[in-house]
Design a protein around this motif. Structure first.
Motif, PDB file in Angstrom:
ATOM      1  N   GLY A  61       0.697  -1.103  -0.068  1.00 53.49           N
ATOM      2  CA  GLY A  61      -0.007   0.121   0.109  1.00 53.49           C
ATOM      3  C   GLY A  61       0.925   1.240   0.028  1.00 53.49           C
ATOM      4  O   GLY A  61       0.266   2.297   0.143  1.00 53.49           O
ATOM      5  N   GLU A  62       2.130   1.021  -0.008  1.00 52.79           N
ATOM      6  CA  GLU A  62       3.087   2.241  -0.101  1.00 52.79           C
ATOM      7  C   GLU A  62       4.193   1.933  -0.926  1.00 52.79           C
ATOM      8  O   GLU A  62       4.260   0.763  -1.042  1.00 52.79           O
ATOM      9  N   PRO A  63       4.953   3.255  -1.550  1.00 54.16           N
ATOM     10  CA  PRO A  63       6.013   2.762  -2.305  1.00 54.16           C
ATOM     11  C   PRO A  63       7.084   2.128  -1.580  1.00 54.16           C
ATOM     12  O   PRO A  63       7.180   2.525  -0.371  1.00 54.16           O
ATOM     13  N   ILE A  64       7.776   1.123  -2.124  1.00 55.39           N
ATOM     14  CA  ILE A  64       8.946   0.510  -1.648  1.00 55.39           C
ATOM     15  C   ILE A  64      10.326   0.903  -2.313  1.00 55.39           C
ATOM     16  O   ILE A  64      10.371   0.972  -3.633  1.00 55.39           O
ATOM     17  N   ASP A  65      11.505   1.214  -1.842  1.00 56.76           N
ATOM     18  CA  ASP A  65      12.638   1.666  -2.295  1.00 56.76           C
ATOM     19  C   ASP A  65      13.036   0.312  -3.242  1.00 56.76           C
ATOM     20  O   ASP A  65      13.548   0.387  -4.203  1.00 56.76           O
ATOM     21  N   ALA A  66      13.619  -0.743  -2.175  1.00 55.41           N
ATOM     22  CA  ALA A  66      14.275  -1.967  -2.810  1.00 55.41           C
ATOM     23  C   ALA A  66      13.509  -3.023  -2.240  1.00 55.41           C
ATOM     24  O   ALA A  66      12.887  -3.271  -1.111  1.00 55.41           O
ATOM     25  N   ALA A  67      13.749  -4.307  -2.943  1.00 54.65           N
ATOM     26  CA  ALA A  67      13.162  -5.547  -2.606  1.00 54.65           C
ATOM     27  C   ALA A  67      14.354  -6.298  -2.763  1.00 54.65           C
ATOM     28  O   ALA A  67      15.128  -6.452  -3.478  1.00 54.65           O
ATOM     29  N   LEU A  68      14.504  -7.466  -1.704  1.00 57.75           N
ATOM     30  CA  LEU A  68      15.213  -8.669  -1.652  1.00 57.75           C
ATOM     31  C   LEU A  68      14.260  -9.733  -2.106  1.00 57.75           C
ATOM     32  O   LEU A  68      13.373 -10.156  -1.582  1.00 57.75           O
ATOM     33  N   LEU A  69      14.683 -10.445  -3.521  1.00 60.79           N
ATOM     34  CA  LEU A  69      13.987 -11.428  -4.120  1.00 60.79           C
ATOM     35  C   LEU A  69      14.521 -12.861  -3.726  1.00 60.79           C
ATOM     36  O   LEU A  69      15.730 -13.074  -4.166  1.00 60.79           O
ATOM     37  N   ASP A  78       7.205 -12.589 -13.146  1.00 62.38           N
ATOM     38  CA  ASP A  78       5.821 -12.220 -12.906  1.00 62.38           C
ATOM     39  C   ASP A  78       6.156 -11.240 -11.442  1.00 62.38           C
ATOM     40  O   ASP A  78       5.540 -10.153 -11.124  1.00 62.38           O
ATOM     41  N   THR A  79       7.390 -11.635 -10.671  1.00 62.53           N
ATOM     42  CA  THR A  79       7.684 -10.661  -9.424  1.00 62.53           C
ATOM     43  C   THR A  79       8.005  -9.415  -9.940  1.00 62.53           C
ATOM     44  O   THR A  79       7.653  -8.352  -9.107  1.00 62.53           O
ATOM     45  N   LEU A  80       8.823  -9.419 -10.864  1.00 57.04           N
ATOM     46  CA  LEU A  80       9.252  -8.053 -11.282  1.00 57.04           C
ATOM     47  C   LEU A  80       8.188  -7.210 -11.906  1.00 57.04           C
ATOM     48  O   LEU A  80       8.129  -6.000 -11.653  1.00 57.04           O
ATOM     49  N   HIS A  81       7.370  -7.867 -12.371  1.00 54.16           N
ATOM     50  CA  HIS A  81       6.122  -6.986 -12.796  1.00 54.16           C
ATOM     51  C   HIS A  81       5.336  -6.516 -11.829  1.00 54.16           C
ATOM     52  O   HIS A  81       4.834  -5.158 -11.615  1.00 54.16           O
ATOM     53  N   ASP A  82       5.248  -7.236 -10.742  1.00 57.78           N
ATOM     54  CA  ASP A  82       4.651  -6.812  -9.633  1.00 57.78           C
ATOM     55  C   ASP A  82       5.208  -5.539  -8.806  1.00 57.78           C
ATOM     56  O   ASP A  82       4.764  -4.651  -8.401  1.00 57.78           O
ATOM     57  N   LEU A  83       6.638  -5.786  -8.848  1.00 59.07           N
ATOM     58  CA  LEU A  83       7.627  -4.591  -8.454  1.00 59.07           C
ATOM     59  C   LEU A  83       7.169  -3.273  -8.930  1.00 59.07           C
ATOM     60  O   LEU A  83       7.065  -2.195  -8.552  1.00 59.07           O
ATOM     61  N   LYS A  84       7.034  -3.478 -10.383  1.00 56.95           N
ATOM     62  CA  LYS A  84       6.948  -2.212 -11.250  1.00 56.95           C
ATOM     63  C   LYS A  84       5.742  -1.701 -10.688  1.00 56.95           C
ATOM     64  O   LYS A  84       5.746  -0.471 -10.714  1.00 56.95           O
ATOM     65  N   ALA A  85       4.481  -2.465 -10.764  1.00 55.69           N
ATOM     66  CA  ALA A  85       3.551  -1.928 -10.304  1.00 55.69           C
ATOM     67  C   ALA A  85       3.334  -1.263  -9.078  1.00 55.69           C
ATOM     68  O   ALA A  85       2.521  -0.334  -8.819  1.00 55.69           O
ATOM     69  N   ALA A  86       3.987  -1.762  -8.260  1.00 54.63           N
ATOM     70  CA  ALA A  86       4.364  -1.284  -6.812  1.00 54.63           C
ATOM     71  C   ALA A  86       5.318  -0.189  -6.518  1.00 54.63           C
ATOM     72  O   ALA A  86       5.425   0.555  -5.651  1.00 54.63           O
ATOM     73  N   GLY A  87       5.875   0.260  -7.768  1.00 55.28           N
ATOM     74  CA  GLY A  87       6.955   1.331  -7.707  1.00 55.28           C
ATOM     75  C   GLY A  87       8.071   1.343  -7.049  1.00 55.28           C
ATOM     76  O   GLY A  87       8.839   2.051  -6.792  1.00 55.28           O
ATOM     77  N   VAL A  88       8.648  -0.002  -7.082  1.00 58.55           N
ATOM     78  CA  VAL A  88       9.938  -0.306  -6.634  1.00 58.55           C
ATOM     79  C   VAL A  88      11.132  -0.088  -7.194  1.00 58.55           C
ATOM     80  O   VAL A  88      10.949   0.010  -8.531  1.00 58.55           O
TER      81      VAL A  88
END
Length: 696
Positions: A61-69, A78-88
């Motif tokens: 529900g809020e932007p995330i700067d970085a993610a550990l996959l 699919d995970t990268l597309h989810d990250l894009k939608a979430a503004g990571v």
């Protein structure tokens, strides 16, 4: 890059209490004091690592700067597309199964890179352990880390995550505080060059320790090092393997003589990179250079309370080519006044046991020697204790060293006698006294200081990977054609002409007024002696005519298919020193030039020095001085000394001629370049082109 390496919010995608990677990553964030938001992500939700988990990135529900996959390769896109939608902004990919597995993995990695680019997400990895930003307390690292230490100055960048982890542990053992640790893994996006350039612009990192297996983008690597140089940061590299040169370089004789790894050595010299040989040397050297910075002159004054250690230091300095200059008369006189009568002023300086009862002698001696005109760094050998002793003896000695450094006209360093762990208390005592301290011991500290001096004196040059022109000029066939081409570029060459009959050979030889040499002229025969194509020391018309006929007969019998243009006739040369000068083309770093002693020396001893082209006359002089057999150039056993300046001009001209031959050139070799006093002459030349290994 900042959103990736300086995140204020982090998602752990694929988080699980049963995953050692996930647990370690979460614990590292707590241990580092990360103040941003950390959200475990797992489709099952629930509580993970004591925190309410999100079922997806979008559910946060809020932007995330970085993610550990930490998800399988099968769901990565699919995970990268989810990250894009979430503004990571950036992602660290722990998961393996990409380029390291073979051709299919390479294709999967290429698709992953394309997806990340389309999504506007910077990715570190795949197949990497992550990064640890100690300066900002923001690690995304998947094995256990130590707590960040104060006053960090050293950054570590490694293509191997496991070795980066080992370096972090070793640095902690030495109480060397890290600013950053970055593991690049397969480098689908962020490369070793990107990491270096990023760190070049971070003020905390004063030196970058680099473990390197290969360079995937040479131009970007060169630019990154140049950025570090511009910021005054040393890049210290431990590189394994070779430059992965293609077979074209090995086709040339020069390539087989110097080896691909020597080209990387030449690159380091060109760019001002410090190259080391072990992990210990990497960390100790980068730490010392980072904390001392550039010195004004390459001269070490070393002091210890042991004459035996001083003697060991002299031997070690010779191995490392480390200057331990003799002290000036006025410096020696000042030391005699300050030290006990039984002390012998020297460099290295044994302060004797008197310093045990009078630590102020240390400070005064450091002040005196630092003012010597040959000294650029003053050092004292003393082990910082694991714990302060009850009477405070160790603190008094370290304070005395600190006072000496404070009064010194040059930078100062204290290092241990032997390679020793450094305790937090010992490091604290040194820091409190204003002392730069290394537990690397005499051997590694002196080696590091020798690197420091060379780095301080280095004058890095920009590297143009397209410095050879793309147009191949026309040159004549065979050896004489190569020599005539060299002459047109200012290289002194032996006189000569191609004779197509015995009478022409005799007439040409008469013009030289002395003994002649005859050699077969054929573009198909690069090695003439192997087919009986050479005759030496020919005097008189009859000898020349007979030699002409014999050479033609021998060669036609040995190589009936070879094209024969005639026989080269030149004056006979004897005496002097034969040099080998050859160029090669490294597929990563471009044209390079090697200089060595010719004849049996270059074959048996491979005594060569290498630089990337173009070179200057100063470079050529350095190259000759680096040869193990350089004494032969200086009038060995009564021979005439070689005019090194004239030889340097010829070597530079050969290098420039090679560049002018264009990008299709594999190698231009002159063997020998005869150096006899002031006379420098190319006696033989060979060109190898890329297409079909064609020889000229």
């Amino acid at each position: 890059m900042d959103r990736l390496f300086r995140p204020r919010s982090i998602a752990l995608v694929g988080a699980s209490d049963r995953s050692i990677w996930s647990v370690s990553a979460f614990d590292n964030l707590k241990r580092a004091g990360f103040t941003g938001r950390v959200v475990p992500v797992n489709p099952k939700g629930g509580v993970i690592h004591g925190v309410e988990a999100a079922t997806s990135i979008g559910a946060i529900g809020e932007p995330i700067d970085a993610a550990l996959l930490m998800v399988p390769e099968a769901v990565m896109h699919d995970t990268l597309h989810d990250l894009k939608a979430a503004g990571v902004g950036g992602a660290v990919i722990l998961s393996a199964g990409f380029a390291e597995t073979g051709e299919e993995g390479v294709q999967r990695q290429a698709a992953l890179s394309a997806t990340a680019r389309e999504a506007g997400i910077r990715i570190l990895g795949p197949n990497c352990l992550g990064f640890a930003n100690m300066a900002d307390g923001a690690p995304i690292w998947t094995t256990p880390l130590r707590r960040p230490m104060p006053n960090p100055t050293l950054a570590v960048v490694s293509q191997s995550g496991a070795l980066a982890s080992q370096m972090e542990q070793f640095a902690y053992q030495q109480r060397i505080a890290l600013t950053h640790m970055i593991s690049t893994g397969n480098e689908a996006d962020v490369t070793i060059a990107d990491a270096i350039e990023y760190l070049a612009h971070r003020s905390e990192a004063r030196a970058i320790a680099l473990f390197l297996e290969t360079v995937r983008n040479p131009a970007a690597f060169a630019r990154a090092v140049e950025a570090a140089n511009a910021a005054g940061k040393a890049v210290v590299v431990l590189k394994v393997g070779t430059s992965e040169a293609a077979a074209a370089a090995a086709q040339a004789h020069t390539g087989s003589l110097v080896g691909d790894d020597r080209v990387f050595d030449a690159l380091c010299r060109r760019l001002g990179v410090v190259r080391v040989k072990s992990l210990e040397e990497l960390v100790v050297t980068a730490d010392i250079i980072g904390r001392i910075g550039k010195v004004e002159r390459p001269g070490l004054a070393m002091m210890a309370m042991s004459g035996g250690l001083c003697e060991i230091a002299v031997d070690q300095a010779e191995v490392d080519d480390l200057p331990l200059p003799a002290l000036a008369p006025e410096t020696l006189a000042a030391l005699r006044e300050a030290l006990p009568s039984y002390a012998t002023p020297n460099n290295p300086l044994d302060t004797t046991g008197a310093a045990m009862t009078q630590p102020n002698l240390i400070a005064e001696a450091m002040r005196i020697v630092s003012n010597d005109p040959a000294i650029g760094l003053v050092s004292f050998v003393f082990d910082a204790p694991a714990k302060a002793d009850a009477r405070g003896f160790a603190a008094r000695f370290i304070d005395a060293v600190g006072q000496g450094i404070a009064k010194a006209a040059t930078p100062g360093l204290m290092f241990s006698h032997t390679f020793s762990p450094v305790s937090g208390e010992g490091r604290g005592m040194a820091d409190a006294a204003g002392v730069a301290y290394s537990g690397g011991g005499l051997r590694h500290a002196l080696t590091a200081i020798s690197h420091l001096f060379r780095w301080s004196e280095a004058q890095p040059q920009a590297l143009d990977l397209n410095r050879a022109s793309g147009v191949r000029p026309q040159i004549g066939d065979g050896e004489r054609g190569v020599l005539d081409y060299l002459a047109s570029h200012g290289v002194p060459v032996i006189p000569g002409a191609v004779a197509t009959s015995a009478d022409e050979a005799v007439e040409t030889a008469r013009g030289f007024g002395g003994p002649a040499v005859l050699k077969i002229a054929s573009p198909d025969i690069p090695h003439k002696t192997e087919v009986g194509g050479v005759a030496l020391r020919l005097s008189g018309d009859e000898a020349v005519a007979q030699a002409y006929a014999d050479i033609r007969a021998r060669v036609e019998a040995a190589k009936p298919e070879a094209r024969i243009d005639g026989v080269i006739v030149s004056p006979m040369r004897s005496g002097g020193v034969e040099l080998f000068v050859g160029t090669l083309k490294d597929p990563q770093w471009g044209p390079a030039i090697a200089v060595g002693l010719g004849g049996v020396f270059v074959e048996a001893l491979k005594d060569t020095s290498l630089r990337l082209l173009p070179i200057t006359e100063a470079d050529a002089l350095e190259m000759m001085d680096e040869l193990r057999g350089k004494a032969l150039l200086d009038g060995f056993r009564g021979a005439a000394a070689v005019d090194r300046a004239a030889a340097a001009r010829a070597i530079v001209a050969i290098g420039d001629a090679a560049l002018a031959l264009g990008s299709d050139l594999v190698s231009l070799e002159v063997n020998p370049l005869l150096a006899d006093g002031e006379r420098i002459e190319a006696l033989d030349g060979l060109v190898i082109w890329e297409d079909n290994d064609e020889h000229a």
